[in-house]
Design an enzyme around this catalytic site. Structure first.
Site, PDB file in Angstrom:
ATOM      1  N   HIS A 101       0.832  -1.601  -0.370  1.00  0.00           N
ATOM      2  CA  HIS A 101       0.253   0.075  -0.005  1.00  0.00           C
ATOM      3  C   HIS A 101       1.554   0.909   0.493  1.00  0.00           C
ATOM      4  O   HIS A 101       2.319   1.423   0.188  1.00  0.00           O
ATOM      5  CB  HIS A 101      -1.167  -0.683   1.199  1.00  0.00           C
ATOM      6  CG  HIS A 101      -2.222  -1.292   1.564  1.00  0.00           C
ATOM      7  ND1 HIS A 101      -1.719  -2.267   2.529  1.00  0.00           N
ATOM      8  CD2 HIS A 101      -2.930  -1.200   1.533  1.00  0.00           C
ATOM      9  CE1 HIS A 101      -3.121  -3.402   2.493  1.00  0.00           C
ATOM     10  NE2 HIS A 101      -3.509  -2.574   2.125  1.00  0.00           N
ATOM     11  N   ASP A 104       2.409   2.533   3.575  1.00  0.00           N
ATOM     12  CA  ASP A 104       3.617   1.326   3.938  1.00  0.00           C
ATOM     13  C   ASP A 104       4.295   2.012   3.502  1.00  0.00           C
ATOM     14  O   ASP A 104       5.613   1.688   4.722  1.00  0.00           O
ATOM     15  CB  ASP A 104       3.347  -0.236   3.125  1.00  0.00           C
ATOM     16  CG  ASP A 104       2.590  -0.732   3.016  1.00  0.00           C
ATOM     17  OD1 ASP A 104       0.949  -0.089   4.079  1.00  0.00           O
ATOM     18  OD2 ASP A 104       1.582  -1.431   2.732  1.00  0.00           O
TER      19      ASP A 104
END
Length: 435
Positions: A101, A104
């Site tokens: 993501h 992240d």
């Protein structure tokens, strides 16, 4: 240059089923040929960046338990350190892919433009590391559920400004995925649902989500992205109800908004369980409609009522999942992503490696069992025998006929059903021969 986080753990190698080394593969041999194809090319393993590196070990009743060199995750320099550690782990495991993501891999900035600059800087850092290795990006996605701006949803938010922010976010993530050669782009609507119908216009929210996904598909074609667009079903948690409840719901949604030829499904074991299904069921639904794109492999704790995202350890469950995947022709551009995380008490770096080693071995055993069942043909033979009556001229004529003609045949005594055993226990015993 190694970060030393993994204390110079040697690359994991295949040592065979008799090995007792916890840091060796016992069943996953990348070059082993299964049904005419390398095992690595069947399984297409990916490491999930969020659980492995971004998650800090917190839960609803307690804060972080992991202490990592890149904590706190609020600085681009530490984000690059996190990437360095991630690629050290990729080198150790030797899996062919990873997933992320946006949240992240980059720190959140004070505004959207700063967040994008942070994101692009870390993406360039990751791209440079990929240039020196064989590892690829299985898929990218956007985290549109953690920050407070997403508390009422992203594409389904009642505030059009949030919809716009979501659209801009997905554009940046698709650009980064395309830049890194990603093979898929995933949309998971973590809060695309509702907490209460008292303040929800369900029809409007579904229309907005359908329009959003059409915008994503249009942008895919504009930038020349050759990968798949995937949506990921989940019934609830964190929302009371999510619109992407399960595979069948998502397929109906995609057809309603004219997306059935553009978007496929990324299915997760844990989400299947939350929906009251098995992973085997969800994969069978998707493959029967030609809409399986990729899978997230994990498991839930069956004593807990929530999505615990543990590493897989149930070979029979995994084998039945891969049975349907192999029968449908394999994962194609998709793969087996470990959407799985350590337990809060597993705080050592070695635990992270060992967890993936075990998960990869379980999947390898399941794949080989699935292939053996297909090559033996027992389940297929039993299935054909059970449905053989539909191959007769009388059955085909009935399907082409009407209620009146069928009624006449039954009333005449020509048709008098004589129930036959489903032989479920015999088939379950058959499966147990392979797993």
């Amino acid at each position: 240059m190694s970060t030393k986080f993994f204390d110079d753990i040697a690359p994991i190698t295949y040592k065979g089923a008799d090995s007792t080394d916890p840091m060796a593969f016992r069943h996953y041999n990348p070059d082993e040929i299964v049904m005419g194809k390398r095992m690595e090319d069947h399984l297409r393993f990916a490491v999930a960046y969020w659980h492995s590196f971004a998650w800090e070990g917190g839960d609803p009743f307690g804060g972080p338990t992991f202490e990592r060199p890149w904590h706190p995750q609020d600085d681009v320099g530490r984000a690059k350190t996190k990437a360095d550690v991630a690629f050290d782990m990729f080198d150790i495991l030797g899996q062919p892919y990873f997933c992320w993501h946006d949240a992240d891999i980059r720190p959140e900035g004070p505004d959207f433009a700063t967040s994008v600059r942070n994101f692009e800087e870390v993406i360039d850092h990751i791209g440079a590391k990929m240039d020196t290795r064989k590892i690829g990006l299985l898929w990218g996605t956007a985290n549109m559920f953690s920050h407070r701006r997403w508390m009422g949803g992203a594409a389904t938010n009642p505030d059009p400004d949030v919809f716009a922010y979501a659209a801009a976010t997905v554009k940046t993530c698709m650009d980064a995925t395309h830049k890194l050669g990603g093979q898929n782009y995933v949309l998971w609507g973590g809060r695309e649902g509702y907490e209460t119908l008292l303040n929800t216009d369900m029809g409007a929210e579904l229309d907005h989500m359908g329009r959003f996904l059409n915008m994503v598909v249009d942008y895919k074609h504009k930038i020349g992205f050759q990968g798949q667009i995937l949506v990921e079903p989940k019934p609830q948690e964190p929302s009371k109800h999510q619109y992407d409840y399960d595979a069948a719901t998502c397929i109906g949604f995609l057809r309603k908004y004219g997306l059935e030829n553009e978007v496929k499904l990324n299915l997760e074991q844990g989400h299947a369980i939350l929906a009251g299904h098995s992973f085997e069921h969800e994969i069978a639904v998707a493959t029967s409609e030609g809409m399986l794109g990729s899978i997230d492999m994990n498991r839930n704790d069956y004593q807990s009522g929530w999505d615990t995202d543990q590493f897989p350890n149930n070979v029979p469950e995994v084998a039945l999942a891969y049975y349907h995947i192999l029968k449908s022709g394999g994962l194609g551009l998709g793969g087996t992503n470990f959407d799985a995380k350590l337990r809060r008490q597993s705080i050592d770096p070695t635990d992270l490696i060992a967890a993936h080693v075990g998960g990869m071995d379980v999947c390898a055993r399941g794949l080989k069992a699935a292939a053996a069942m297909i090559e033996d043909g027992g389940l297929e033979t039993a299935l054909n025998e059970r449905y053989a009556g539909w191959d007769t001229p009388a059955a085909r004529a009935m399907l082409a006929g009407n209620l009146d003609s069928t009624y006449t045949d039954v009333m005449s005594g020509k048709i008098a059903p004589n129930p036959r055993s489903g032989r479920q226990e015999i088939l379950e015993n058959y499966v147990n021969r392979f797993v």
